[in-house]
Design a protein around this motif. Structure first.
Motif, mmCIF file in Angstrom:
data_model
loop_
_atom_site.group_PDB
_atom_site.id
_atom_site.type_symbol
_atom_site.label_atom_id
_atom_site.label_comp_id
_atom_site.label_asym_id
_atom_site.label_seq_id
_atom_site.Cartn_x
_atom_site.Cartn_y
_atom_site.Cartn_z
ATOM 1 N N ILE A 134 0.833 -1.203 0.000
ATOM 2 C CA ILE A 134 0.000 0.000 0.000
ATOM 3 C C ILE A 134 0.868 1.254 0.000
ATOM 4 C CG2 ILE A 134 -1.621 1.354 1.414
ATOM 5 C CD1 ILE A 134 -2.919 -1.356 2.217
ATOM 6 N N GLN A 135 1.973 1.224 0.707
ATOM 7 C CA GLN A 135 2.858 2.386 0.772
ATOM 8 C C GLN A 135 3.459 2.730 -0.597
ATOM 9 O OE1 GLN A 135 3.142 4.447 3.362
ATOM 10 N NE2 GLN A 135 1.627 3.155 4.369
ATOM 11 N N THR A 136 3.535 1.756 -1.495
ATOM 12 C CA THR A 136 4.070 2.042 -2.832
ATOM 13 C C THR A 136 3.144 2.951 -3.630
ATOM 14 O OG1 THR A 136 3.081 0.110 -3.956
ATOM 15 C CG2 THR A 136 5.250 -0.189 -2.902
ATOM 16 N N PHE A 137 1.910 3.119 -3.195
ATOM 17 C CA PHE A 137 0.971 3.978 -3.908
ATOM 18 C C PHE A 137 1.365 5.446 -3.810
ATOM 19 C CE2 PHE A 137 -2.953 0.977 -3.378
ATOM 20 C CZ PHE A 137 -2.251 -0.037 -3.973
ATOM 21 N N GLY A 138 2.294 5.765 -2.924
ATOM 22 C CA GLY A 138 2.757 7.139 -2.798
ATOM 23 C C GLY A 138 3.596 7.584 -3.980
ATOM 24 N N HIS A 185 -4.428 -12.257 -5.014
ATOM 25 C CA HIS A 185 -5.625 -12.651 -4.279
ATOM 26 C C HIS A 185 -6.414 -11.493 -3.687
ATOM 27 C CE1 HIS A 185 -4.493 -16.815 -4.674
ATOM 28 N NE2 HIS A 185 -3.289 -16.517 -4.221
ATOM 29 N N TRP A 186 -5.838 -10.320 -3.650
ATOM 30 C CA TRP A 186 -6.492 -9.180 -3.018
ATOM 31 C C TRP A 186 -6.504 -7.996 -3.964
ATOM 32 C CZ3 TRP A 186 -9.095 -9.941 1.281
ATOM 33 C CH2 TRP A 186 -8.784 -11.065 2.045
ATOM 34 N N VAL A 187 -7.640 -7.319 -4.027
ATOM 35 C CA VAL A 187 -7.768 -6.113 -4.842
ATOM 36 C C VAL A 187 -8.024 -4.943 -3.901
ATOM 37 C CG1 VAL A 187 -9.091 -4.947 -6.638
ATOM 38 C CG2 VAL A 187 -8.662 -7.393 -6.809
ATOM 39 N N LEU A 188 -7.256 -3.890 -4.106
ATOM 40 C CA LEU A 188 -7.401 -2.665 -3.325
ATOM 41 C C LEU A 188 -8.002 -1.589 -4.217
ATOM 42 C CD1 LEU A 188 -3.903 -3.042 -1.863
ATOM 43 C CD2 LEU A 188 -5.916 -2.787 -0.432
ATOM 44 N N ALA A 189 -9.041 -0.933 -3.727
ATOM 45 C CA ALA A 189 -9.678 0.168 -4.450
ATOM 46 C C ALA A 189 -9.218 1.473 -3.815
ATOM 47 C CB ALA A 189 -11.188 0.054 -4.371
ATOM 48 N N TYR A 190 -8.682 2.379 -4.648
ATOM 49 C CA TYR A 190 -8.198 3.641 -4.119
ATOM 50 C C TYR A 190 -8.555 4.781 -5.053
ATOM 51 C CZ TYR A 190 -4.275 3.513 -7.436
ATOM 52 O OH TYR A 190 -3.516 3.496 -8.572
ATOM 53 N N GLU A 191 -8.469 5.982 -4.505
ATOM 54 C CA GLU A 191 -8.669 7.175 -5.318
ATOM 55 C C GLU A 191 -7.527 8.147 -5.071
ATOM 56 O OE1 GLU A 191 -12.108 9.588 -4.273
ATOM 57 O OE2 GLU A 191 -12.121 8.662 -2.290
ATOM 58 N N VAL A 192 -7.223 8.913 -6.079
ATOM 59 C CA VAL A 192 -6.183 9.927 -5.981
ATOM 60 C C VAL A 192 -6.881 11.276 -5.823
ATOM 61 C CG1 VAL A 192 -4.215 11.001 -7.125
ATOM 62 C CG2 VAL A 192 -4.649 8.554 -7.435
ATOM 63 N N ASP A 222 -0.164 4.853 -11.459
ATOM 64 C CA ASP A 222 -1.610 4.913 -11.669
ATOM 65 C C ASP A 222 -2.069 3.573 -12.207
ATOM 66 O OD1 ASP A 222 -2.399 7.469 -10.811
ATOM 67 O OD2 ASP A 222 -1.608 8.361 -12.643
ATOM 68 N N HIS A 223 -2.857 2.904 -11.421
ATOM 69 C CA HIS A 223 -3.470 1.655 -11.860
ATOM 70 C C HIS A 223 -4.733 1.999 -12.638
ATOM 71 C CE1 HIS A 223 -1.052 0.527 -8.295
ATOM 72 N NE2 HIS A 223 -0.787 -0.538 -9.025
ATOM 73 N N PRO A 224 -5.259 1.081 -13.407
ATOM 74 C CA PRO A 224 -6.459 1.375 -14.188
ATOM 75 C C PRO A 224 -7.683 1.557 -13.293
ATOM 76 C CG PRO A 224 -5.860 -0.938 -14.400
ATOM 77 C CD PRO A 224 -4.761 -0.277 -13.630
ATOM 78 N N LEU A 225 -8.694 2.206 -13.858
ATOM 79 C CA LEU A 225 -9.964 2.302 -13.143
ATOM 80 C C LEU A 225 -10.487 0.892 -12.881
ATOM 81 C CD1 LEU A 225 -11.830 5.196 -14.970
ATOM 82 C CD2 LEU A 225 -10.885 5.223 -12.659
ATOM 83 N N CYS A 226 -11.163 0.743 -11.758
ATOM 84 C CA CYS A 226 -11.712 -0.570 -11.413
ATOM 85 C C CYS A 226 -12.756 -0.986 -12.439
ATOM 86 C CB CYS A 226 -12.362 -0.528 -10.033
ATOM 87 S SG CYS A 226 -11.193 -0.217 -8.702
ATOM 88 N N TYR A 264 -12.794 4.860 -8.475
ATOM 89 C CA TYR A 264 -11.664 4.201 -7.822
ATOM 90 C C TYR A 264 -10.779 3.498 -8.841
ATOM 91 C CZ TYR A 264 -14.249 4.586 -3.374
ATOM 92 O OH TYR A 264 -14.929 5.031 -2.267
ATOM 93 N N ARG A 265 -9.520 3.444 -8.532
ATOM 94 C CA ARG A 265 -8.550 2.659 -9.281
ATOM 95 C C ARG A 265 -8.312 1.376 -8.502
ATOM 96 N NH1 ARG A 265 -6.446 5.266 -13.348
ATOM 97 N NH2 ARG A 265 -6.820 7.486 -13.509
ATOM 98 N N CYS A 266 -7.929 0.327 -9.192
ATOM 99 C CA CYS A 266 -7.725 -0.967 -8.529
ATOM 100 C C CYS A 266 -6.287 -1.452 -8.704
ATOM 101 C CB CYS A 266 -8.675 -2.016 -9.101
ATOM 102 S SG CYS A 266 -10.330 -1.894 -8.410
ATOM 103 N N ALA A 267 -5.767 -1.995 -7.629
ATOM 104 C CA ALA A 267 -4.425 -2.591 -7.615
ATOM 105 C C ALA A 267 -4.547 -3.973 -6.992
ATOM 106 C CB ALA A 267 -3.475 -1.725 -6.798
ATOM 107 N N VAL A 268 -3.799 -4.920 -7.525
ATOM 108 C CA VAL A 268 -3.866 -6.303 -7.049
ATOM 109 C C VAL A 268 -2.627 -6.611 -6.206
ATOM 110 C CG1 VAL A 268 -3.990 -8.724 -7.752
ATOM 111 C CG2 VAL A 268 -5.206 -6.970 -9.069
ATOM 112 N N PHE A 269 -2.873 -7.215 -5.051
ATOM 113 C CA PHE A 269 -1.801 -7.641 -4.154
ATOM 114 C C PHE A 269 -1.727 -9.156 -4.148
ATOM 115 C CE2 PHE A 269 -0.506 -9.003 0.171
ATOM 116 C CZ PHE A 269 0.795 -8.550 0.147
#
Length: 101
Positions: free
Chosen positions: A43-47, A73-80, A51-55, A65-70
């Motif tokens: 998650i800290q790498t998002f700093g 198995h896990w998808v994180l939804a975030y906004e800038v 830019d990941h694609p829109l979910c 929200y944009r989505c990143a996969v960890f």
């Protein structure tokens, strides 16, 4: 470097994940906490300026929200935002069909 803000929802889900790893999967406390630390480090790498694609999941996409996969198995939804990156939600990939509706 952008500021990272992790929502209470994500923090609660990470706590639930640690409990699940310890109680259901039977990982040791150290192993469960190590997994959580890797998750937080990701998650800290998002700093950085990434830019990941829109979910593609409708509920999250509507919110922009944009989505990143960890670890696949896990998808994180975030906004800038002007304040930084706000990690709003997370889900196991097996449960994403529920979010798609």
């Amino acid at each position: 470097m952008r500021d990272i803000i992790v929502s209470a929802t994500v923090l609660d889900k990470l706590s639930d994940l640690v409990s699940y790893l310890k109680n259901d999967i039977r990982l040791s406390e150290d192993a469960a906490q190590a997994y959580r630390k890797r998750f937080i480090a990701y998650i800290q790498t998002f700093g950085a300026e990434v830019d990941h694609p829109l979910c593609r999941f409708r509920q999250w996409c509507k919110r922009g929200y944009r989505c990143a996969v960890f670890e696949k198995h896990w998808v994180l939804a975030y906004e800038v935002t002007d304040e930084g990156v706000i990690v709003q939600d997370m889900s196991h990939t097996a449960m994403l069909d529920d979010i798609a509706e």
